[in-house]
Design a protein around this motif. Structure first.
Motif, PDB file in Angstrom:
ATOM      1  N   ALA A 264     -11.565 -31.609  -3.495  1.00  0.00           N
ATOM      2  CA  ALA A 264     -11.998 -31.667  -2.099  1.00  0.00           C
ATOM      3  C   ALA A 264     -11.828 -30.307  -1.421  1.00  0.00           C
ATOM      4  O   ALA A 264     -12.705 -29.861  -0.670  1.00  0.00           O
ATOM      5  N   ILE A 265     -10.707 -29.634  -1.679  1.00  0.00           N
ATOM      6  CA  ILE A 265     -10.485 -28.311  -1.085  1.00  0.00           C
ATOM      7  C   ILE A 265     -11.518 -27.329  -1.618  1.00  0.00           C
ATOM      8  O   ILE A 265     -12.100 -26.532  -0.873  1.00  0.00           O
ATOM      9  N   ALA A 266     -11.772 -27.389  -2.936  1.00  0.00           N
ATOM     10  CA  ALA A 266     -12.748 -26.481  -3.542  1.00  0.00           C
ATOM     11  C   ALA A 266     -14.154 -26.730  -3.011  1.00  0.00           C
ATOM     12  O   ALA A 266     -14.973 -25.807  -2.928  1.00  0.00           O
ATOM     13  N   ALA A 267     -14.435 -27.975  -2.624  1.00  0.00           N
ATOM     14  CA  ALA A 267     -15.763 -28.319  -2.118  1.00  0.00           C
ATOM     15  C   ALA A 267     -15.929 -27.968  -0.646  1.00  0.00           C
ATOM     16  O   ALA A 267     -17.012 -28.155  -0.091  1.00  0.00           O
ATOM     17  N   GLY A 268     -14.850 -27.486  -0.008  1.00  0.00           N
ATOM     18  CA  GLY A 268     -14.967 -27.045   1.375  1.00  0.00           C
ATOM     19  C   GLY A 268     -14.442 -28.009   2.400  1.00  0.00           C
ATOM     20  O   GLY A 268     -14.738 -27.857   3.588  1.00  0.00           O
TER      21      GLY A 268
ATOM     22  N   SER B 241     -14.653 -26.556 -12.014  1.00  0.00           N
ATOM     23  CA  SER B 241     -16.107 -26.409 -12.008  1.00  0.00           C
ATOM     24  C   SER B 241     -16.632 -26.268 -10.582  1.00  0.00           C
ATOM     25  O   SER B 241     -17.687 -25.652 -10.361  1.00  0.00           O
ATOM     26  N   VAL B 242     -15.895 -26.812  -9.603  1.00  0.00           N
ATOM     27  CA  VAL B 242     -16.275 -26.656  -8.198  1.00  0.00           C
ATOM     28  C   VAL B 242     -15.870 -25.270  -7.707  1.00  0.00           C
ATOM     29  O   VAL B 242     -16.587 -24.635  -6.934  1.00  0.00           O
ATOM     30  N   VAL B 243     -14.710 -24.778  -8.163  1.00  0.00           N
ATOM     31  CA  VAL B 243     -14.275 -23.433  -7.805  1.00  0.00           C
ATOM     32  C   VAL B 243     -15.287 -22.403  -8.300  1.00  0.00           C
ATOM     33  O   VAL B 243     -15.561 -21.402  -7.620  1.00  0.00           O
ATOM     34  N   ARG B 244     -15.845 -22.641  -9.474  1.00  0.00           N
ATOM     35  CA  ARG B 244     -16.800 -21.700 -10.070  1.00  0.00           C
ATOM     36  C   ARG B 244     -18.046 -21.506  -9.226  1.00  0.00           C
ATOM     37  O   ARG B 244     -18.727 -20.480  -9.329  1.00  0.00           O
TER      38      ARG B 244
ATOM     39  N   LEU C  95     -11.782 -17.234  -9.136  1.00  0.00           N
ATOM     40  CA  LEU C  95     -11.357 -17.649 -10.473  1.00  0.00           C
ATOM     41  C   LEU C  95     -11.014 -16.420 -11.303  1.00  0.00           C
ATOM     42  O   LEU C  95     -11.794 -15.464 -11.362  1.00  0.00           O
ATOM     43  N   VAL C  96      -9.838 -16.431 -11.932  1.00  0.00           N
ATOM     44  CA  VAL C  96      -9.384 -15.337 -12.795  1.00  0.00           C
ATOM     45  C   VAL C  96      -9.437 -15.832 -14.232  1.00  0.00           C
ATOM     46  O   VAL C  96      -8.807 -16.842 -14.572  1.00  0.00           O
ATOM     47  N   LEU C  97     -10.182 -15.126 -15.089  1.00  0.00           N
ATOM     48  CA  LEU C  97     -10.412 -15.574 -16.456  1.00  0.00           C
ATOM     49  C   LEU C  97      -9.897 -14.546 -17.453  1.00  0.00           C
ATOM     50  O   LEU C  97      -9.918 -13.348 -17.196  1.00  0.00           O
TER      51      LEU C  97
END
Length: 261
Positions: free
Chosen positions: A172-176, A201-204, A90-92
């Motif tokens: 789904a992708i972020a959750a693996g 929020s899943v990526v985080r 994640l880029v913030l």
């Protein structure tokens, strides 16, 4: 909030900047009858713009993708980010801080490590991201339908706070669900903080990212990290905190136009 302990490190009270004492190396002290030694190597400052010779090569091995980002402010060594397969970045940062440039830097590094991989970019509005780095570019999650069935994949999302996920594919992708797929997303921390239930929020949960110094010291909370309240150097373009599992390093990011993927 100071860097790690280094022998000979001090802070100049007048400017607040850090300095490093030089070891004379046993040279004799000059006297009036002897000219001082003028061949002492100078202390070189960290460059404002990093060229390709400043960074190592990206590579993928043992379930990790290792991507160079720039130079560490404290030690001057190369700063890299190791991303395990199935984890995300994640880029913030606030508007006009260089989020899109950082996305491009990471994308170029990922592609160099995965020359046969596929890169798709979701950008809901006009962006400075170099679309030439991508195999496909869309404005919404319709892009996900074009992900190939085999091989490594990278999904890049700019202005992530504006991208909805009605079908739950990004979540789904972020959750693996796809360990061969990596998400690198960029967004405004204030908007992502308020996005309850948003796919970011899943990526985080990967706790990997880049936080630009133009924002607040509270921005690190989104990655489970505590950012120092006081900067060891003056803020400038390309200066960012690199976060990995709670570890925080201040890095001068490379400029993509000077990096050869």
């Amino acid at each position: 909030a100071v860097p790690a302990r280094v022998a000979g490190r001090l802070r100049v009270a007048a400017t607040g900047l850090l300095a490093q004492l030089v070891i004379p190396g046993g040279r004799p002290v000059p006297t009036e009858s002897r000219a001082p030694d003028t061949h002492v190597a100078p202390i070189r400052g960290l460059p404002l713009v990093l060229g390709p010779e400043s960074l190592p090569h990206s590579f993928a091995a043992d379930g990790f993708t290792v991507m160079p980002l720039g130079l560490d402010i404290v030690g001057g060594e190369s700063a890299v980010m190791s991303v395990p397969d199935g984890e995300h970045v994640l880029v913030l940062g606030p508007s006009r801080c260089g989020r899109s440039s950082t996305l491009a830097l990471l994308t170029a590094a990922w592609r160099a490590a995965h020359p046969d991989g596929w890169v798709g970019v979701i950008t809901p509005r006009r962006s400075t991201f170099d679309v030439g780095l991508a195999d496909d570019v869309r404005g919404d999650t319709a892009l996900l339908a074009s992900i190939p069935s085999h091989g490594d994949c990278l999904v890049v999302v700019d202005d992530a706070e504006l991208v909805d996920d009605p079908g739950g594919q990004l979540t789904a992708i972020a959750a693996g669900a796809e360990s061969r797929a990596t998400i690198i997303a960029a967004g405004r921390p204030d908007a992502l903080r308020l996005g309850f239930g948003h796919w970011t929020s899943v990526v985080r949960r990967s706790r990997l990212g880049v936080v630009h110094t133009g924002g607040s010291d509270l921005d690190g909370d989104l990655l489970g990290a505590v950012l120092p309240r006081r900067m060891p150097v003056r803020p400038r373009a390309g200066l960012a905190w690199v976060v990995a599992d709670g570890d925080v390093r201040l890095v001068q990011l490379a400029w993509l136009r000077t990096v050869e993927p």
